[in-house]
Design an enzyme around this catalytic site. Structure first.
Site, short mmCIF file in Angstrom:
data_model
loop_
_atom_site.label_atom_id
_atom_site.label_comp_id
_atom_site.label_asym_id
_atom_site.label_seq_id
_atom_site.Cartn_x
_atom_site.Cartn_y
_atom_site.Cartn_z
N HIS A 87 0.78 -1.25 0.00
CA HIS A 87 0.00 0.00 0.00
C HIS A 87 0.81 1.29 0.00
CE1 HIS A 87 -3.12 -2.85 1.00
NE2 HIS A 87 -2.68 -3.01 2.23
N ASP A 129 3.61 -8.54 0.92
CA ASP A 129 4.16 -9.38 1.99
C ASP A 129 3.19 -10.46 2.46
OD1 ASP A 129 2.45 -7.54 3.20
OD2 ASP A 129 3.95 -6.80 4.62
#
Length: 490
Positions: free
Chosen positions: A78, A235
């Site tokens: 993000h 991730d």
């Protein structure tokens, strides 16, 4: 050999792995987080690249860097990384846990509308997503906004420095609120809403696809071959791959800085309230994900800042097992606001039940339980759309705690499985690079060959019943004080 890079919030971790999946070496390079204002969270991308430039040569100490066949990078999701026409960083990256975009998030969800957002991207706006940050930058830093030539996510910056290719994978792009997740392409309408041209966005790839090779000058500087580089993954998707959560109906829970519930699927799907994120998966499929912004970071906060004690094992050993399920203290783990499923940037951490005889063991236990209850909030959403989670892999720094695993297993009433590879995103990114290099035909095949379960935790009926009662009390706390958060902020 293969290199896996896990670009985290507090450090970048590096893994060196052979073609059989054996970890040959691992190191970590730390760097700071910048907090310019309360609720803001930034980082200098130069810190990441410096970590790579010093980390890879150190990782390869005693090994022949010319034998490196591939590199995979996983990274914090993000974050808004913006470069100008000369490839210079315009401003510090605005991180995933930054809470400055409440106004922009509200605009997207109410003025643009959640239905339109969901139709275009399969998700609604959350403060940490990338699109609200672009709107914030346009409004508050118009001169910087006009300079934007390239937009990317954190791990994409590392790939860009390695290869010169402006690329992003579908799993990471899913968290930008700019991707048409179902059709795997940039959403023209969302780009228009954010005043962004598609030319500014990276080219899209599957996570295991090769985007290019390490540039010759970079390879010479790092002491490696001109190895292939795959697109990599966000991730959480990479951590899921690293535990074997690939294919239909598997679950992974991660207790890292943030906490996630990750459910893989062969088919695209979305819950009606968009309480869970509907994203692309690194294996080429899709997944549902719930994310709580503070998980192991809550544990670190209370131990380091409140107790000023860094021996975590010692603190946990002080907790009497007879206290499990009977603690009078409750903790809401919303230290950085909260994402899934409540989507509230105003929320903060709260202790309820403090008394003169409250001990630090009760406080620490309440923190472990509070994070676990928040994880269950996301599992309950999955149940509401017919997904029955009966077991889950578990990874992340918090998963190393036997006590926390026991608490979580009983709060969720499911078996938790600890994979033999504990490196999470780093190992997942290695697996993606191995698929890209042709060692395996698919991510699922790679997982079956390299991964196994080394331990598991099963729920205990008595504790399950005790925690069921406590969870039903926990879930009443946030609705009761929700409006108070806004009132005390004004």
């Amino acid at each position: 050999m293969y290199i896996g890079i896990d670009l985290g919030t507090s450090a970048t971790k590096f893994l060196l792995v052979d073609e059989a999946g054996k970890i040959l070496n691992s190191i970590s390079k730390e760097y700071p987080v910048i907090y310019p204002k309360s609720g803001w969270s930034e980082q200098d991308p130069n810190e990441w690249w410096n970590a790579v430039k010093t980390g890879i040569p150190e990782l390869l100490n005693g090994f022949n860097g010319q034998e490196v066949n591939g590199i995979g990078v996983a990274g914090q999701m993000h974050g808004l990384v913006v470069l100008d026409e000369n490839d210079n960083i315009i401003r510090n990256v605005i991180l995933w846990n930054d809470g400055r975009t409440a106004k922009e998030t509200e605009y997207l969800n109410t003025v643009i509308g959640k239905d339109k957002l969901s139709a275009n991207t399969a998700n609604i706006a959350f403060a940490g997503f990338t699109a609200p940050k672009l709107l914030w930058m346009k409004e508050n830093e118009p001169d910087n906004f006009k300079k934007i030539s390239k937009i990317m996510l954190p791990k994409d910056y590392i790939n860009y420095k390695l290869t010169g290719v402006h690329a992003c994978d579908y799993s990471d792009a899913s968290g930008m609120l700019l991707l048409d997740v179902e059709n795997k392409c940039w959403s023209e309408e969302m780009l228009d809403i954010c005043s962004i041209a598609e030319e500014q966005m990276p080219k899209l790839f599957e996570s295991f696809e090769v985007i290019g090779n390490v540039k010759k000058e970079v390879a010479n500087e790092l002491g490696i071959s001109e190895a292939i580089v795959v697109a990599g993954a966000g991730d959480n998707a990479a951590a899921a791959i690293g535990t074997g959560t690939s294919g239909n109906g598997k679950c992974n829970i991660s207790l890292g800085t943030s906490g996630t519930v990750f459910i893989s699927s062969d088919k695209f799907g979305v819950d009606k309230n968009n309480a869970l994120h509907s994203f692309c998966h690194a294996d080429g499929g899709y997944h549902l994900m719930g994310c709580i912004l503070s998980a192991a970071s809550c544990h670190k906060w209370i131990c380091d800042k409140i107790f000023t004690e860094t021996d975590y094992n010692k603190l946990e050993q002080e907790i009497d097992n007879s206290l499990l399920g009977k603690n009078e203290l409750f903790f809401l783990p919303y230290l950085m606001g909260e994402r899934s499923p409540i989507n509230d940037t105003d929320a903060t951490g709260v202790f309820i039940g403090l008394r003169p005889d409250t001990t630090r063991s009760q406080m620490l236990l309440a923190v472990l339980e509070g994070v676990s209850f928040a994880i269950r909030d996301n599992i309950e959403v999955a149940k509401s759309i017919g997904i029955d989670v009966k077991s889950s892999y578990i990874c992340g720094g918090g998963a190393k705690s036997k006590l926390w695993r026991k608490i979580l297993s009983n709060i969720l009433n499911i078996e938790l499985m600890i994979p033999n590879a504990e490196e999470g995103p780093g190992y997942g990114s290695v697996m993606l690079s191995m698929v890209g290099a042709g060692e395996f035909n698919s991510v699922e095949e790679c997982a079956k060959k390299l991964l196994s379960v080394k331990d598991n935790v099963s729920p205990e009926k008595e504790l399950v019943n005790l925690y069921e009662e406590r969870y039903n009390k926990f879930r009443q706390i946030y609705p009761a004080i929700k409006e108070l958060y806004k009132n005390i902020k004004e």
